[in-house]
Design an enzyme around this catalytic site. Structure first.
Site, mmCIF file in Angstrom:
data_model
loop_
_atom_site.group_PDB
_atom_site.id
_atom_site.type_symbol
_atom_site.label_atom_id
_atom_site.label_comp_id
_atom_site.label_asym_id
_atom_site.label_seq_id
_atom_site.Cartn_x
_atom_site.Cartn_y
_atom_site.Cartn_z
ATOM 1 N N LEU A 93 0.866 -1.166 0.000
ATOM 2 C CA LEU A 93 0.000 0.000 0.000
ATOM 3 C C LEU A 93 0.908 1.222 0.000
ATOM 4 O O LEU A 93 1.789 1.331 0.848
ATOM 5 C CB LEU A 93 -0.881 -0.030 1.252
ATOM 6 C CG LEU A 93 -2.018 0.972 1.347
ATOM 7 C CD1 LEU A 93 -3.008 0.769 0.207
ATOM 8 C CD2 LEU A 93 -2.725 0.816 2.686
ATOM 9 N N ASN A 108 -3.603 1.499 -10.845
ATOM 10 C CA ASN A 108 -3.554 0.142 -10.292
ATOM 11 C C ASN A 108 -4.599 -0.701 -10.995
ATOM 12 O O ASN A 108 -5.586 -0.164 -11.522
ATOM 13 C CB ASN A 108 -3.849 0.186 -8.788
ATOM 14 C CG ASN A 108 -3.724 -1.175 -8.139
ATOM 15 O OD1 ASN A 108 -2.800 -1.946 -8.442
ATOM 16 N ND2 ASN A 108 -4.653 -1.508 -7.268
ATOM 17 N N HIS A 110 -7.109 -4.064 -10.267
ATOM 18 C CA HIS A 110 -7.606 -4.877 -9.165
ATOM 19 C C HIS A 110 -8.562 -5.944 -9.716
ATOM 20 O O HIS A 110 -9.416 -5.634 -10.547
ATOM 21 C CB HIS A 110 -8.317 -3.995 -8.138
ATOM 22 C CG HIS A 110 -8.794 -4.779 -6.966
ATOM 23 N ND1 HIS A 110 -7.943 -5.203 -5.971
ATOM 24 C CD2 HIS A 110 -10.013 -5.281 -6.658
ATOM 25 C CE1 HIS A 110 -8.627 -5.908 -5.091
ATOM 26 N NE2 HIS A 110 -9.889 -5.981 -5.487
#
Ligand code: GRF
Length: 208
Positions: A93, A108, A110
């Site tokens: 993180l 990012n 996901h």
């Protein structure tokens, strides 16, 4: 020419998809100029080498805190004049300092349809919950865990006989299409961000 840094902790199949998109001209006007990993054994580093892309390892153990780790990373990326930071299976993180250093310039991917099933176990959590539809999300990174403005999402149906592995494999295939596409949109200046919404030109969403 935009300079992209890809940060990866593991296999690096998304890295590979991005490199192929650049090499085949599906992403133009951008290059991956550095691959960074926190794991020296990450296969992503081997992939970088195969594509003749420089790489660097930032080991967690060498830094006393998350803040000092990220500070070193920021300095390194800024010295390399990186325009876009792409997290591709980077299992850390990032700190608020890191986000502030690259505002709306960190992406990012996901493996779920956010905001459902954030965190490390997105695929397993979706399967265990019993959803019939899941997918993947490309988003900008903010201070939260998988909470930043969403750029692209793609859904797929969960099959009755899916296991975490089989579902993950199909999601991966989607990711390999979606991530290069999101990067291409960014490079071509096609993403407008207002608050937490990303607006894409209609012809770019496939909805026109
Ligand atoms: C992907 O499933 C991505 O969604 C998640 O980490 C995985 C990385 O896979 N953030 P790979 O290393 O790109 O193969």
């Amino acid at each position: 020419m935009y300079k992209i840094a890809v940060l990866a902790s593991g296999n690096g199949s998304n890295l590979e998809a991005i490199l192929e998109a650049i090499e085949s001209g599906r992403i133009q006007n951008a290059r991956v100029t550095i691959v960074i990993s926190d794991q020296e054994k990450a296969y992503a580093l081997t992939r970088a080498q195969k594509h003749r892309i420089p790489s660097a390892v930032f080991r967690k153990a060498e830094y006393p805190s998350r803040e000092s780790y990220d500070r070193a990373l920021i300095n390194y990326l800024q010295a390399k004049q990186i325009d876009l930071v792409v997290l591709a299976g980077f299992m850390r993180l990032v700190t608020p300092d890191f986000v502030a250093a690259f505002p709306n310039r960190i992406m990012n991917i996901h493996p779920s349809l956010l905001p459902a099933f954030p965190g490390r176990r997105g695929v397993a959590d979706a399967l265990a919950y019993g959803v019939k539809v899941t997918g993947c999300t490309v988003h900008f990174v903010d201070e939260g865990m998988d909470t930043g403005p969403i750029i692209l999402q793609k859904a797929l149906a969960v099959r009755e006989d899916d296991t975490v592995a089989s579902l993950q494999e199909r999601i991966h295939r989607l990711e390999h299409v979606l991530y290069p596409k999101a990067i291409d949109l960014w490079v071509r200046g096609k993403i407008k961000i207002e608050g937490r919404r990303c607006y894409l030109e209609p012809e770019e969403t496939g909805l026109a």
